[in-house]
Design a protein around this motif. Structure first.
Motif, mmCIF file in Angstrom:
data_model
loop_
_atom_site.group_PDB
_atom_site.id
_atom_site.type_symbol
_atom_site.label_atom_id
_atom_site.label_comp_id
_atom_site.label_asym_id
_atom_site.label_seq_id
_atom_site.Cartn_x
_atom_site.Cartn_y
_atom_site.Cartn_z
ATOM 1 N N THR A 91 13.776 -8.373 -9.916
ATOM 2 C CA THR A 91 14.009 -9.077 -11.178
ATOM 3 C C THR A 91 13.305 -10.423 -11.190
ATOM 4 O O THR A 91 12.665 -10.794 -12.186
ATOM 5 N N VAL A 92 13.385 -11.165 -10.095
ATOM 6 C CA VAL A 92 12.735 -12.475 -10.015
ATOM 7 C C VAL A 92 11.214 -12.318 -10.091
ATOM 8 O O VAL A 92 10.535 -13.094 -10.773
ATOM 9 N N VAL A 93 10.667 -11.319 -9.413
ATOM 10 C CA VAL A 93 9.215 -11.086 -9.471
ATOM 11 C C VAL A 93 8.779 -10.815 -10.910
ATOM 12 O O VAL A 93 7.804 -11.392 -11.403
ATOM 13 N N TYR A 94 9.512 -9.947 -11.619
ATOM 14 C CA TYR A 94 9.168 -9.652 -13.013
ATOM 15 C C TYR A 94 9.336 -10.889 -13.901
ATOM 16 O O TYR A 94 8.554 -11.105 -14.828
ATOM 17 N N ALA A 95 10.333 -11.704 -13.653
ATOM 18 C CA ALA A 95 10.529 -12.926 -14.429
ATOM 19 C C ALA A 95 9.363 -13.895 -14.226
ATOM 20 O O ALA A 95 8.893 -14.520 -15.188
ATOM 21 N N ILE A 96 8.871 -13.997 -13.000
ATOM 22 C CA ILE A 96 7.727 -14.863 -12.719
ATOM 23 C C ILE A 96 6.476 -14.338 -13.424
ATOM 24 O O ILE A 96 5.734 -15.101 -14.060
ATOM 25 N N VAL A 97 6.243 -13.034 -13.345
ATOM 26 C CA VAL A 97 5.084 -12.435 -14.020
ATOM 27 C C VAL A 97 5.178 -12.664 -15.527
ATOM 28 O O VAL A 97 4.202 -13.040 -16.179
ATOM 29 N N ALA A 98 6.373 -12.476 -16.106
ATOM 30 C CA ALA A 98 6.562 -12.681 -17.546
ATOM 31 C C ALA A 98 6.297 -14.131 -17.931
ATOM 32 O O ALA A 98 5.661 -14.397 -18.957
ATOM 33 N N ALA A 99 6.758 -15.079 -17.123
ATOM 34 C CA ALA A 99 6.544 -16.492 -17.428
ATOM 35 C C ALA A 99 5.061 -16.854 -17.384
ATOM 36 O O ALA A 99 4.560 -17.585 -18.245
ATOM 37 N N ILE A 100 4.354 -16.323 -16.391
ATOM 38 C CA ILE A 100 2.918 -16.590 -16.284
ATOM 39 C C ILE A 100 2.174 -15.998 -17.478
ATOM 40 O O ILE A 100 1.334 -16.658 -18.099
ATOM 41 N N LEU A 101 2.476 -14.753 -17.833
ATOM 42 C CA LEU A 101 1.819 -14.114 -18.975
ATOM 43 C C LEU A 101 2.134 -14.851 -20.277
ATOM 44 O O LEU A 101 1.255 -15.032 -21.133
ATOM 45 N N PHE A 102 3.381 -15.301 -20.440
ATOM 46 C CA PHE A 102 3.760 -16.052 -21.632
ATOM 47 C C PHE A 102 2.964 -17.346 -21.731
ATOM 48 O O PHE A 102 2.436 -17.683 -22.796
ATOM 49 N N ALA A 103 2.872 -18.074 -20.634
ATOM 50 C CA ALA A 103 2.158 -19.353 -20.638
ATOM 51 C C ALA A 103 0.677 -19.156 -20.948
ATOM 52 O O ALA A 103 0.090 -19.911 -21.739
ATOM 53 N N ARG A 104 0.073 -18.157 -20.346
ATOM 54 C CA ARG A 104 -1.356 -17.896 -20.597
ATOM 55 C C ARG A 104 -1.583 -17.433 -22.029
ATOM 56 O O ARG A 104 -2.549 -17.845 -22.675
ATOM 57 N N GLY A 105 -0.702 -16.576 -22.540
ATOM 58 C CA GLY A 105 -0.822 -16.116 -23.922
ATOM 59 C C GLY A 105 -0.665 -17.257 -24.911
ATOM 60 O O GLY A 105 -1.401 -17.357 -25.892
ATOM 61 N N ARG A 106 0.288 -18.127 -24.652
ATOM 62 C CA ARG A 106 0.519 -19.285 -25.520
ATOM 63 C C ARG A 106 -0.696 -20.200 -25.526
ATOM 64 O O ARG A 106 -1.116 -20.696 -26.573
ATOM 65 N N ALA A 107 -1.302 -20.407 -24.364
ATOM 66 C CA ALA A 107 -2.494 -21.250 -24.267
ATOM 67 C C ALA A 107 -3.655 -20.630 -25.040
ATOM 68 O O ALA A 107 -4.409 -21.337 -25.722
#
Length: 135
Positions: A91-107
């Motif tokens: 769960t933590v690994v997926y949460a980290i991946v989701a946060a990274i993808l969100f930040a890159r998408g937002r940028a």
């Protein structure tokens, strides 16, 4: 009896009639080109739809593959430290991946500028040519 040649027709036909014929021919050509474009775009849209359907199917299959890979990793880690802790790690690994993808998408979305050249060129159109403009 043969039909008159272009020179004879030009000499005996009035300018208004000639311009009318040219306008009619251009109108016919334009309509034919629009119909051709419609036919081509319809075919292209069908092919794009089929391709999009294939991508959708691939996405679903990929999602299931990721799901079963996750379950496999969860069970493998679970043998060493227990299923509850291994589920938390996944769960933590997926949460980290989701946060990274969100930040890159937002940028990336912040860099979208729209159509600045089109807006600039539309600003240069005189008011008399715009729909509803004064003449």
């Amino acid at each position: 009896m043969s039909s008159p040649g272009p020179e004879e027709r030009a000499a005996t036909t009035g300018l208004g009639e000639l311009l009318s014929g040219v306008t009619r021919d251009l109108s016919t050509l334009f309509r034919q080109e629009v119909e051709l474009a419609k036919a081509e775009l319809t075919e292209s849209a069908k092919q794009a739809g089929k391709g999009a359907g294939m991508f959708g199917g691939a996405a679903v299959a990929g999602l299931f593959a990721l799901l079963f890979l996750t379950i496999t990793i969860w069970w493998a880690i679970g043998y060493a430290i227990g299923n509850a802790w291994s589920a938390l790690i996944i769960t933590v690994v997926y949460a980290i991946v989701a946060a990274i993808l969100f930040a890159r998408g937002r940028a990336k979305l912040k860099t979208v500028r729209g159509a600045p050249r089109t807006v600039d060129s539309l600003k240069k159109i005189p008011e008399t040519v715009k729909p509803g403009g004064t003449r």
